[in-house]
Scaffold this motif. Sequence first.
Motif, short mmCIF file in Angstrom:
data_model
loop_
_atom_site.label_atom_id
_atom_site.label_comp_id
_atom_site.label_asym_id
_atom_site.label_seq_id
_atom_site.Cartn_x
_atom_site.Cartn_y
_atom_site.Cartn_z
N VAL A 84 0.81 -1.22 0.00
CA VAL A 84 0.00 0.00 0.00
C VAL A 84 0.85 1.27 0.00
CG1 VAL A 84 -1.92 -1.18 1.13
CG2 VAL A 84 -0.28 0.11 2.51
N ARG A 85 2.14 1.15 0.22
CA ARG A 85 3.02 2.32 0.21
C ARG A 85 3.36 2.79 -1.20
NH1 ARG A 85 7.74 -0.39 3.70
NH2 ARG A 85 7.36 -1.88 2.00
N THR A 86 3.22 1.89 -2.19
CA THR A 86 3.70 2.19 -3.55
C THR A 86 2.68 1.93 -4.64
OG1 THR A 86 4.58 -0.08 -3.74
CG2 THR A 86 6.08 1.62 -2.91
N ASP A 87 1.58 1.23 -4.35
CA ASP A 87 0.76 0.65 -5.40
C ASP A 87 -0.49 1.44 -5.76
OD1 ASP A 87 2.67 -1.25 -5.38
OD2 ASP A 87 1.40 -2.91 -4.75
N LEU A 88 -0.59 2.69 -5.31
CA LEU A 88 -1.66 3.58 -5.74
C LEU A 88 -1.04 4.71 -6.58
CD1 LEU A 88 -2.66 2.29 -2.90
CD2 LEU A 88 -4.39 4.07 -3.00
N PRO A 89 -1.76 5.21 -7.58
CA PRO A 89 -1.20 6.28 -8.43
C PRO A 89 -1.12 7.63 -7.74
CG PRO A 89 -2.97 5.10 -9.56
CD PRO A 89 -3.04 4.71 -8.12
N GLY A 90 -1.79 7.78 -6.61
CA GLY A 90 -1.75 9.06 -5.91
C GLY A 90 -2.30 8.94 -4.51
N TYR A 91 -1.71 9.66 -3.58
CA TYR A 91 -2.09 9.64 -2.17
C TYR A 91 -2.36 11.07 -1.70
CZ TYR A 91 0.27 5.05 -2.23
OH TYR A 91 0.66 3.77 -2.52
N ARG A 92 -3.08 11.15 -0.58
CA ARG A 92 -3.25 12.41 0.12
C ARG A 92 -2.77 12.23 1.56
NH1 ARG A 92 -9.17 15.02 -1.55
NH2 ARG A 92 -8.40 16.10 -3.41
N VAL A 93 -1.98 13.17 2.02
CA VAL A 93 -1.53 13.19 3.41
C VAL A 93 -2.36 14.25 4.14
CG1 VAL A 93 0.40 13.54 4.97
CG2 VAL A 93 0.78 12.49 2.71
N TRP A 94 -2.96 13.83 5.27
CA TRP A 94 -3.84 14.70 6.04
C TRP A 94 -3.21 15.00 7.40
CZ3 TRP A 94 -8.87 15.99 4.24
CH2 TRP A 94 -9.26 15.35 3.05
N GLU A 95 -3.23 16.27 7.79
CA GLU A 95 -2.78 16.69 9.12
C GLU A 95 -3.79 17.68 9.67
OE1 GLU A 95 1.47 17.55 9.58
OE2 GLU A 95 1.72 16.89 7.50
N ASN A 96 -4.39 17.30 10.80
CA ASN A 96 -5.38 18.16 11.47
C ASN A 96 -6.51 18.57 10.52
OD1 ASN A 96 -3.86 18.24 13.96
ND2 ASN A 96 -2.42 19.57 12.87
N GLY A 97 -6.95 17.62 9.70
CA GLY A 97 -8.10 17.86 8.83
C GLY A 97 -7.79 18.55 7.53
N ALA A 98 -6.53 18.82 7.24
CA ALA A 98 -6.15 19.51 6.00
C ALA A 98 -5.20 18.63 5.19
CB ALA A 98 -5.49 20.84 6.31
N ILE A 99 -5.28 18.74 3.86
CA ILE A 99 -4.37 18.02 2.98
C ILE A 99 -3.05 18.80 2.93
CG2 ILE A 99 -3.97 17.21 0.64
CD1 ILE A 99 -7.08 17.23 0.33
N ASP A 101 -0.04 17.22 1.62
CA ASP A 101 0.83 16.73 0.55
C ASP A 101 0.03 15.74 -0.29
OD1 ASP A 101 3.06 16.37 -1.02
OD2 ASP A 101 4.15 15.11 0.41
N GLU A 102 0.42 15.60 -1.56
CA GLU A 102 -0.22 14.63 -2.46
C GLU A 102 0.87 13.87 -3.21
OE1 GLU A 102 -4.14 15.42 -4.13
OE2 GLU A 102 -3.81 17.55 -3.70
N PRO A 103 1.57 12.97 -2.51
CA PRO A 103 2.68 12.25 -3.14
C PRO A 103 2.19 11.07 -3.98
CG PRO A 103 2.42 11.54 -0.88
CD PRO A 103 1.41 12.63 -1.09
N ILE A 104 3.10 10.48 -4.74
CA ILE A 104 2.79 9.27 -5.50
C ILE A 104 3.41 8.04 -4.84
CG2 ILE A 104 2.47 10.49 -7.67
CD1 ILE A 104 5.28 9.54 -8.50
N ASN A 105 4.01 8.21 -3.69
CA ASN A 105 4.65 7.12 -2.95
C ASN A 105 4.73 7.56 -1.48
OD1 ASN A 105 7.00 5.72 -1.67
ND2 ASN A 105 7.19 4.77 -3.70
N ILE A 106 4.39 6.65 -0.56
CA ILE A 106 4.40 7.03 0.85
C ILE A 106 5.39 6.20 1.66
CG2 ILE A 106 2.06 7.98 0.86
CD1 ILE A 106 1.18 5.28 2.18
N THR A 107 6.39 5.64 0.99
CA THR A 107 7.37 4.79 1.68
C THR A 107 8.05 5.53 2.82
OG1 THR A 107 7.76 3.53 -0.35
CG2 THR A 107 9.43 3.37 1.38
N THR A 108 8.43 6.79 2.59
CA THR A 108 9.14 7.54 3.63
C THR A 108 8.23 7.98 4.76
OG1 THR A 108 8.84 9.64 2.44
CG2 THR A 108 10.83 8.37 1.96
N LEU A 109 6.92 7.92 4.56
CA LEU A 109 5.96 8.32 5.59
C LEU A 109 5.48 7.15 6.43
CD1 LEU A 109 3.77 10.75 3.44
CD2 LEU A 109 5.55 11.37 5.08
N TRP A 110 5.84 5.94 6.02
CA TRP A 110 5.29 4.76 6.69
C TRP A 110 5.82 4.64 8.11
CZ3 TRP A 110 1.16 2.25 5.45
CH2 TRP A 110 0.86 1.05 6.12
N ARG A 111 4.94 4.19 9.00
CA ARG A 111 5.29 4.04 10.42
C ARG A 111 4.81 2.69 10.92
NH1 ARG A 111 2.47 9.59 12.38
NH2 ARG A 111 1.26 8.04 13.51
#
Length: 268
Positions: A84-99, A101-111
């Motif tokens: 799920v870190r790499t296999d979608l064409p686009g992601y949204r990162v949400w913080e406190n209800g706001a977008i 970032d919209e990356p194409i890979n979330i490997t560095t954000l994974w926890r």
Amino acid sequence: MTLDTPFDEGDLCAVRARIRSGEFTAPTSRCAPGRMQVNMVILPSEQAETFRAFCDANPRPCPLLAVSAPGDPRLPVLGPDIDVRTDLPGYRVWENGAITDEPINITTLWRDDLVAFALGCSFGFDAAVAAAGIEVPHVTQGRNVPMYDSTIALTRAGVFGGTMVVSLRRFLQDRLNEVVEISRRFPQCHGAPVHVGDPAEIGILDIEQPDYGDPPVGTGVPVFWACGVTPQAALRRARLPFAITHSPGKMLVCDVPATYGEILNIAS
């Protein structure tokens, strides 16, 4: 890769390879017809139980298909090599209800505390509608489906609540009943429409101005389905410190089929 470049039917290896490489970042409505596509919500484990309760309370917009273990980016019940870190064409990162970032890979954000939720998508029944000889305009034209915030109330679970997001397709009156019956056979892909006809009755004042996706194409009766972007509206209201979702229309394409009458009872 442009919107008008579909993948070959069933060519899942090409789909996933081109998405993982970042070559394909478009909506997936034309990718691998007949395969399940899923919406994605990724949350810290401390919110996972409440979000699952929200999905259970609102199965039309949130048909839950699979849940990962905390920290595990795989969803093997949907495909043995899915990440799920790499296999979608686009992601949204949400913080406190706001977008934020919209990356194409979330490997560095994974926890290690993140849990991934896979929710069924209406793209799953589009191929069946097309197979019946009924045009699905956003698919044939390579566009994203239009999506709208509606006034249809959701059942609240903890911090998650609000109103439903719906997706729109327009069909001629003489094929409308057929379309409704086809989609009804896909409860794992939102099932039958939630509204047919006047958009204003569900709070949509200008159908030409969607809240998500592309403006509508085609002619005929407006038909609205529950949409898996609903959790994004709920996340906006909940103002969680951190969450990740798919970008609207840019889904995870899975190995499993979206077949008639099949409820993929695989969430665990």
